[in-house]
Design an enzyme around this catalytic site. Structure first.
Site, PDB file in Angstrom:
ATOM      1  N   GLU A 191      -8.826  -0.053  -3.159  1.00  0.00           N
ATOM      2  CA  GLU A 191      -9.198   1.202  -2.737  1.00  0.00           C
ATOM      3  C   GLU A 191     -11.102   1.430  -1.928  1.00  0.00           C
ATOM      4  OE1 GLU A 191      -6.167   0.964  -4.416  1.00  0.00           O
ATOM      5  OE2 GLU A 191      -6.629   2.888  -3.800  1.00  0.00           O
ATOM      6  N   HIS A 197     -10.022   1.521   1.398  1.00  0.00           N
ATOM      7  CA  HIS A 197      -9.793   2.763   2.181  1.00  0.00           C
ATOM      8  C   HIS A 197     -11.032   4.059   2.258  1.00  0.00           C
ATOM      9  CE1 HIS A 197      -5.220   1.945   1.815  1.00  0.00           C
ATOM     10  NE2 HIS A 197      -5.360   2.036   0.595  1.00  0.00           N
ATOM     11  N   CYS A 213       0.898  -1.039  -0.043  1.00  0.00           N
ATOM     12  CA  CYS A 213      -0.170   0.094  -0.046  1.00  0.00           C
ATOM     13  C   CYS A 213       0.834   1.226  -0.034  1.00  0.00           C
ATOM     14  CB  CYS A 213      -1.284  -0.126   1.350  1.00  0.00           C
ATOM     15  SG  CYS A 213      -2.287   1.410   1.478  1.00  0.00           S
TER      16      CYS A 213
HETATM   17  C1  LIG Z   1       2.442   0.216 -12.444  1.00  0.00           C
HETATM   18  O1  LIG Z   1       2.566  -0.719 -11.185  1.00  0.00           O
HETATM   19  C2  LIG Z   1       1.408  -1.954 -11.563  1.00  0.00           C
HETATM   20  C3  LIG Z   1       1.958  -3.162 -12.196  1.00  0.00           C
HETATM   21  C4  LIG Z   1       1.619  -3.910 -12.709  1.00  0.00           C
HETATM   22  C5  LIG Z   1       1.577  -4.607 -11.394  1.00  0.00           C
HETATM   23  C6  LIG Z   1       1.108  -3.861  -9.793  1.00  0.00           C
HETATM   24  C7  LIG Z   1       1.878  -2.327  -9.825  1.00  0.00           C
HETATM   25  N1  LIG Z   1       1.583  -1.655  -8.824  1.00  0.00           N
HETATM   26  C8  LIG Z   1       0.767  -1.981  -7.585  1.00  0.00           C
HETATM   27  O2  LIG Z   1       1.294  -2.916  -7.222  1.00  0.00           O
HETATM   28  N2  LIG Z   1       1.143  -1.127  -6.800  1.00  0.00           N
HETATM   29  C9  LIG Z   1       1.143  -0.553  -5.660  1.00  0.00           C
HETATM   30  C10 LIG Z   1      -0.547  -0.290  -5.668  1.00  0.00           C
HETATM   31  O3  LIG Z   1       0.330   1.353  -6.143  1.00  0.00           O
HETATM   32  N3  LIG Z   1      -0.893   0.346  -4.784  1.00  0.00           N
HETATM   33  C11 LIG Z   1      -2.266   1.090  -4.198  1.00  0.00           C
HETATM   34  C12 LIG Z   1      -2.333   1.313  -2.894  1.00  0.00           C
HETATM   35  O4  LIG Z   1      -1.880   1.946  -1.620  1.00  0.00           O
HETATM   36  N4  LIG Z   1      -3.736   1.685  -3.417  1.00  0.00           N
HETATM   37  O5  LIG Z   1      -3.930   2.228  -1.866  1.00  0.00           O
HETATM   38  C13 LIG Z   1      -1.357  -1.453  -3.675  1.00  0.00           C
HETATM   39  C14 LIG Z   1      -1.967  -2.168  -4.881  1.00  0.00           C
HETATM   40  C15 LIG Z   1      -2.330  -3.682  -3.630  1.00  0.00           C
HETATM   41  C16 LIG Z   1      -3.343  -4.615  -4.820  1.00  0.00           C
HETATM   42  C17 LIG Z   1      -3.950  -3.610  -5.278  1.00  0.00           C
HETATM   43  C18 LIG Z   1      -3.447  -1.800  -5.206  1.00  0.00           C
HETATM   44  C19 LIG Z   1       2.576  -0.635  -4.298  1.00  0.00           C
HETATM   45  C20 LIG Z   1       1.877  -0.155  -2.577  1.00  0.00           C
HETATM   46  C21 LIG Z   1       2.945  -1.227  -4.650  1.00  0.00           C
HETATM   47  C22 LIG Z   1       2.897   0.920  -5.114  1.00  0.00           C
HETATM   48 ZN   LIG Z   2      -3.327   1.154  -0.254  1.00  0.00          ZN
END
Ligand SMILES: COc1ccccc1NC(=O)N[C@H](C(=O)N(CC(=O)NO)CC1CCCC1)C(C)(C)C
Ligand SMILES: [Zn+2]
Length: 191
Positions: free
Chosen positions: A158, A161, A114
């Site tokens: 999301e 959250h 996250c």
């Molecule tokens: C371009 O980046 C990617 C491409 C392909 C696969 C995965 C990713 N990136 C992510 O999963 N990124 C995660 C993310 O944005 N989140 C969102 C967040 O924290 N929202 O509050 C966490 C993810 C965990 C499962 C779903 C969202 C972080 C916490 C590692 C930055």
């Molecule tokens: Zn998150």
């Protein structure tokens, strides 16, 4: 532009609040914030911008993570296919609601992280494999969409959250790697 310093971290009380529904039509400030949230995700996926501003590669962000306790999220999920530049799902969702979901569950084989959590938390995060959502866009138009797998996981993360739920709340602390029955693990070992 939004950077990581605008993102509040685990322990900040706003992350544990239930966010307020957004009154339509959006104010200009709310529209501006919504677009900045989507831009943040796009920037975080641009190699040069992400490196310059030290952005983590984001696929989704919720307004409470910017200390704005309102029911607004932005999602920008790139395509699985490297040659495909179009994202799998990209939108700003106002007052999103899961109106139905599959019995089947899924989870990411590598667990979840996250933007608001600066530590690794091991364990599977069980989520619905398919969801039907209803939401409004920034122009106040109502949308109804069916999503599955990774885009569905991102949106569920999301929407959590908006309800003060963090991904690790969903990990079985007695057995973090427990796989509930009727759950299909999603991720690299997928065929
Ligand atoms: C371009 O980046 C990617 C491409 C392909 C696969 C995965 C990713 N990136 C992510 O999963 N990124 C995660 C993310 O944005 N989140 C969102 C967040 O924290 N929202 O509050 C966490 C993810 C965990 C499962 C779903 C969202 C972080 C916490 C590692 C930055
Ligand atoms: Zn998150």
């Amino acid at each position: 532009m939004l950077t990581m310093k605008n993102v509040i971290r685990e322990g900040h009380p706003t992350l544990r609040k239930v966010a307020e529904p957004v009154t339509l039509p959006l104010t200009n400030d709310e529209k501006e914030l919504a677009m900045e949230m989507l831009d943040f995700l796009k920037n975080s996926q641009d190699t040069d911008i992400a490196e310059k501003y030290e952005l983590r590669p984001g696929v989704g962000i919720a307004a409470p993570q910017l200390n704005v306790s309102k029911r607004m999220i932005a999602v920008h999920v790139p395509s699985d296919l490297p040659e495909d530049t179009a994202p799998q799902f990209s939108d700003i969702l106002i007052n999103p609601r899961i109106i139905s979901h599959s019995v089947k569950q899924t989870c990411l084989s590598e667990g979840e992280g996250c933007l608001s959590v600066d530590r690794e938390v091991q364990g599977y995060v069980p989520r619905n494999k398919r969801i039907r959502i209803e939401y409004f866009d920034t122009d106040g138009n109502k949308h109804n969409k069916r999503l599955k797998d990774f885009p569905s996981i991102v949106i569920q993360h999301e929407i959590d959250h908006l309800n003060g739920i963090m991904f690790f709340d969903r990990i079985d602390s007695d057995n973090p790697m427990a796989l509930p029955k009727d759950l299909e693990v999603l991720g690299y070992e997928e065929e």
